[in-house]
Scaffold this active site. Structure first.
Site, PDB file in Angstrom:
ATOM      1  N   SER A  61       0.773  -1.252   0.054  1.00 40.73           N
ATOM      2  CA  SER A  61      -0.556   0.355  -0.270  1.00 40.73           C
ATOM      3  C   SER A  61       0.930   1.268   0.177  1.00 40.73           C
ATOM      4  CB  SER A  61      -0.718  -0.479   1.159  1.00 40.73           C
ATOM      5  OG  SER A  61      -2.236  -0.757   1.455  1.00 40.73           O
ATOM      6  N   TYR A 188      -2.856  -2.466 -10.299  1.00 41.33           N
ATOM      7  CA  TYR A 188      -2.719  -1.916  -8.596  1.00 41.33           C
ATOM      8  C   TYR A 188      -2.381  -3.031  -8.635  1.00 41.33           C
ATOM      9  CZ  TYR A 188      -4.860  -1.830  -4.427  1.00 41.33           C
ATOM     10  OH  TYR A 188      -4.836  -1.473  -2.741  1.00 41.33           O
TER      11      TYR A 188
HETATM   12  O1  DON Z   1      -5.382  -4.733  -1.512  1.00 40.06           O
HETATM   13  C1  DON Z   1      -4.480  -5.531  -0.831  1.00 40.06           C
HETATM   14  O2  DON Z   1      -4.990  -6.156  -0.491  1.00 40.06           O
HETATM   15  C2  DON Z   1      -2.207  -5.525  -0.976  1.00 40.06           C
HETATM   16  N1  DON Z   1      -2.238  -6.070  -2.141  1.00 40.06           N
HETATM   17  C3  DON Z   1      -2.735  -4.110  -0.233  1.00 40.06           C
HETATM   18  C4  DON Z   1      -2.715  -3.846   0.801  1.00 40.06           C
HETATM   19  C5  DON Z   1      -2.357  -3.187   1.666  1.00 40.06           C
HETATM   20  O3  DON Z   1      -0.706  -3.354   1.688  1.00 40.06           O
HETATM   21  C6  DON Z   1      -2.729  -2.818   2.957  1.00 40.06           C
HETATM   22  N2  DON Z   1      -1.783  -2.002   4.169  1.00 40.06           N
HETATM   23  N3  DON Z   1      -1.503  -2.196   5.430  1.00 40.06           N
END
Ligand code: DON
Length: 304
Positions: A61, A188
């Site tokens: 994220s 994404y």
């Molecule tokens: O969208 C997702 O599930 C992940 N690849 C990214 C989420 C993320 O890093 C949330 N954070 N702390």
């Protein structure tokens, strides 16, 4: 500085036991829960690194900061904030239900998955080009042309990304986002899988702290306005529903990722990159909270 960092890491690394590594994306479950490393870059650009500072992990994220930046550079502040808001929220990062309400006209903020996917949809470039431009900006900010994405994590993200797909299609059905949703989602998943270490993260953080002074952004954007905006978003949403407590107790604008990375910006002073994959229930690094919190006290870095 190294001596201070070593002591803080030594005193806190035992707290990895209080959390667990992310395993909702199977490839992330392979991380070593005890890893802990930090890099801090000071005003004179001296680099101080300690612990597992050189280990690679996926940006996750934290990429949301980069994509927000690129979308603003492509479309301007106004157009971006027509589809995402500025508000913090108690909701978790993958919240979806609020998008059903007819009253909701935009994603809550660019750090939630919904907001980040909306932001990515605005970035210029068809197909692969969108992600190529994101990766290129990461390389420029991290001063590392070798950065690439982790194919195994990308595949794992994509195979298990049903919730993100649902978020994207729900936003499309509500008219919040348009265009090729599959290409936005692919971008994404890839942006979350970009492989970095704490030096890369600290360089990115330093470029923001230093108001992009030495960075050629190939854009006419007001660099100071852009850095201020990114910093303010980190303050209220960077650590998700823990952002308020992080601000009160650590006092350094930061952004986390579920692989255990934390990017912290001390405006006009320091860029910090941290890695520790043991996470709390909000998806933030437990050791990041302990170590950056203590560093903030020790060096008097609390911006408030
Ligand atoms: O969208 C997702 O599930 C992940 N690849 C990214 C989420 C993320 O890093 C949330 N954070 N702390």
């Amino acid at each position: 500085m190294e001596k201070i960092l070593k002591k803080i890491l030594e005193d806190n690394k035992k707290f990895y036991k209080d959390g667990k590594v992310a395993d909702y994306i199977p490839a992330l479950g392979k991380a070593n829960i005890e890893d802990c490393g930090i890099t801090i870059i000071d005003k004179d650009k001296n680099i101080h690194s300690v612990g597992d500072y050189n280990k690679k992990f996926t940006i996750q994220s934290i990429s949301k900061i980069i994509t927000l930046m690129l979308a603003i550079m492509d479309k301007g502040f106004e157009e971006v904030f027509q589809i995402v808001g500025y508000e913090g929220t108690e909701r978790p990062f993958n919240t979806i239900s609020y998008l059903e309400s007819e009253k909701v006209k935009k994603a809550i903020n660019p750090m939630l998955n919904s907001g980040a996917i909306a932001v990515t949809s605005l970035i210029k470039g068809d197909g692969e080009k969108k992600f190529d431009r994101i990766l290129e900006l990461v390389k420029v900010l991290a001063l590392n042309s070798k950065i690439d994405y982790d194919r195994e994590v990308y595949k794992s993200e994509k195979d298990t990304g049903d919730r993100n797909k649902a978020i994207a299609y729900l936003m499309k059905s509500r008219g919040i986002i348009n265009g090729d949703i599959e290409s936005t989602l692919d971008s994404y998943f890839k942006q979350c899988s970009i492989n970095i270490n704490t030096i890369d993260l600290a360089n990115i953080a330093f470029s923001i702290a230093n108001r992009f002074e030495d960075v050629d952004l190939e854009s006419h954007i007001d660099k100071k306005k852009l850095s201020s905006l990114l910093i303010s978003i980190m303050v209220h949403s960077g650590m998700y529903n823990f952002s308020g407590e992080w601000s009160a107790k650590v006092g350094i604008p930061s952004k986390s990722g579920v692989a255990g990375g934390v990017l912290s910006v001390v405006p006009d002073k320091y860029g910090i990159g941290f890695f520790g994959p043991s996470l709390d229930e909000n998806g933030n690094s437990i050791l990041g909270y302990k170590v950056i919190g203590e560093l903030s006290n020790e060096l008097d870095l609390n911006i408030y």
